[in-house]
Design a protein around this motif. Structure first.
Motif, mmCIF file in Angstrom:
data_model
loop_
_atom_site.group_PDB
_atom_site.id
_atom_site.type_symbol
_atom_site.label_atom_id
_atom_site.label_comp_id
_atom_site.label_asym_id
_atom_site.label_seq_id
_atom_site.Cartn_x
_atom_site.Cartn_y
_atom_site.Cartn_z
ATOM 1 N N GLU A 64 0.819 -1.234 -0.289
ATOM 2 C CA GLU A 64 0.088 -0.060 -0.168
ATOM 3 C C GLU A 64 0.924 1.400 -0.066
ATOM 4 O O GLU A 64 0.564 2.150 -0.813
ATOM 5 C CB GLU A 64 -0.936 -0.042 1.184
ATOM 6 N N GLU A 65 1.860 1.313 0.958
ATOM 7 C CA GLU A 65 2.852 2.350 0.906
ATOM 8 C C GLU A 65 3.532 2.474 -0.488
ATOM 9 O O GLU A 65 3.721 3.630 -0.919
ATOM 10 C CB GLU A 65 3.734 2.071 2.242
ATOM 11 N N LYS A 68 1.345 3.967 -3.266
ATOM 12 C CA LYS A 68 0.941 5.606 -3.125
ATOM 13 C C LYS A 68 2.270 6.362 -3.493
ATOM 14 O O LYS A 68 2.336 7.241 -4.159
ATOM 15 C CB LYS A 68 0.328 5.793 -1.760
ATOM 16 N N ALA A 72 3.243 8.969 -6.533
ATOM 17 C CA ALA A 72 3.551 10.434 -6.143
ATOM 18 C C ALA A 72 5.001 10.786 -6.651
ATOM 19 O O ALA A 72 5.114 12.083 -6.831
ATOM 20 C CB ALA A 72 3.373 10.653 -4.783
ATOM 21 N N ALA A 95 -4.669 -2.154 -5.525
ATOM 22 C CA ALA A 95 -4.016 -1.052 -4.932
ATOM 23 C C ALA A 95 -3.218 -0.248 -5.991
ATOM 24 O O ALA A 95 -3.188 1.133 -6.190
ATOM 25 C CB ALA A 95 -3.013 -1.366 -3.835
ATOM 26 N N ASN A 99 -3.697 3.285 -8.224
ATOM 27 C CA ASN A 99 -2.798 4.542 -8.191
ATOM 28 C C ASN A 99 -2.297 4.873 -9.485
ATOM 29 O O ASN A 99 -1.274 5.582 -9.909
ATOM 30 C CB ASN A 99 -1.812 4.274 -7.211
#
Length: 378
Positions: A64-65, A68, A72, A95, A99
């Motif tokens: 998950e980290e 994201k 970014a 996930a 993203n």
């Protein structure tokens, strides 16, 4: 072309499949591994990151980290490779799709039909590419067969016999090490073992090679070796749309067989025989009984398939090259997405929709077994 950047979820220490994907991608050197969450243990993740040369800041404690953070970054990954046990595929793929990151995932795609349908919807809505690594369909000879049959040369297909026997889990008390243990564990593998691991390859191979679509199945799924909870031997009768029939067999206790995926296709104008263990050749038998053996790297292989060849004839190509061929098409498509030149006709790899068909096949077989070996629609 500037290299693409990719990340990996799974593939930590002692992982066979993670290392295989990394080597296959490196064959054409079109993408560089720059990020990863290689294990549920952050220590093991760091060990793998050091081994493959990743910046420690891009080794993540959770997928998950990772999804994201990479989304970014200005230099974030272009795609992710998911090589974890079956039960985690859905949440990880979801996930990264959410993203905006393209996905490659090992098969089977996920555990439930509804999950597979959601992944299809997300990929479509986000305009993202999704490779499901049914590796054997990357062989030059498999690509030749698909084009040969699609051209109509075999005529109407009447029946298909396909099998995938292995012998590595034949003995009581032996679990095949780390690779076998999770496959035999319902918490990690889901409701099937042999059918998910081998049967989905059979389903996809027949679908890709012939273009046939399954209408219904009748399955017998057995756990034979003492101590097994999930199936280790499956026989599936198949009826395709249009009336053709088929029979699939998969096994993990067939002593004497290593990795013996075979497909035999019988049409009105002849037959085609193919085995992935001898994937350098295709045997074609005409209606008159004339047997022709075509070899990869020689005249007779369909040009669009021959273009994937990497070595001269007689210099054996195999499993790594087949997976590399899937990634060659996938990375070409990712490049084209980036520069605005992509068209659907460029896709020459198994997609998320193919993965959905595999999950539907598994669940139809499970219903058949549960209902006393009845015919069940896909």
């Amino acid at each position: 072309m500037k290299k693409l950047r990719y990340g990996m979820v799974g593939g930590g220490p002692e992982s066979f499949i993670g290392e295989a994907h990394r080597k296959a991608i490196q064959l054409d050197a079109l993408a560089e591994l720059t990020a990863g969450c290689f294990s549920r243990s952050f220590e093991k993740c760091r060990i793998t990151g050091d081994m493959v040369g990743i910046d420690p800041e891009r080794c993540y404690a959770s997928y998950e980290e990772m999804a994201k953070a990479e989304a970014a970054r200005e230099d974030g990954i272009d795609f992710v490779v998911v090589v974890t046990p079956n039960a985690s595929h859905y949440s990880i793929c979801k996930a990264f799709l959410e993203n905006g990151i393209h996905v490659s995932c090992d098969k089977p795609l996920c555990l439930e039909v509804e999950q597979a349908e959601e992944l299809c919807r997300l990929a479509r809505e986000k305009n993202l590419l999704f490779l499901v690594t049914y590796t054997y369909m990357g062989h030059v000879t498999a690509k030749h067969i698909r084009r040969y049959i699609a051209s109509g040369k075999l005529g109407k297909i009447r029946t298909v016999m396909a099998e995938y026997p292995q012998g590595w889990l034949a003995r009581e008390g032996e679990w095949g090490g780390k690779q076998g243990e999770w496959r035999c564990d319902p918490a990690q593998s889901g409701a099937v073992n042999c059918l998910g691991d081998l049967g989905t390859h059979v389903e996809n191979a027949v679908a890709v090679l012939t273009g046939l679509k399954i209408k219904r199945v009748l399955a017998r799924m057995d756990a034979v070796v003492p101590g097994r909870v999930l199936d280790d031997n499956d026989v599936v009768l198949v009826e395709y749309e249009g009336g053709a029939t088929g029979c699939y067999w998969t096994s993990q206790f067939a002593i004497g067989h290593d990795n013996d995926l075979r497909v035999r296709i019988y049409g009105e104008n002849g037959s085609i025989l193919w085995s992935q263990e001898t994937s350098e050749k295709v045997t074609v038998i005409s209606a008159e009984g004339i047997i022709t053996e075509l070899h990869r790297g020689n005249i007779g292989i369909e040009p669009a398939a021959a273009a994937y060849g990497r070595l001269p004839s007689g210099h054996t190509e195999g499993w790594y090259e087949a997976m590399g061929n899937l990634y060659r098409s996938f990375t070409d498509c990712v490049y084209a997405r980036k520069n605005g030149t992509f068209t659907e006709s460029m896709i020459d790899f198994p997609t998320v929709e193919d993965g959905l068909e595999g999950v539907k096949f598994i669940h139809a077989c499970l219903r058949s077994q549960a209902n006393g070996n009845t015919w069940e629609e896909l």
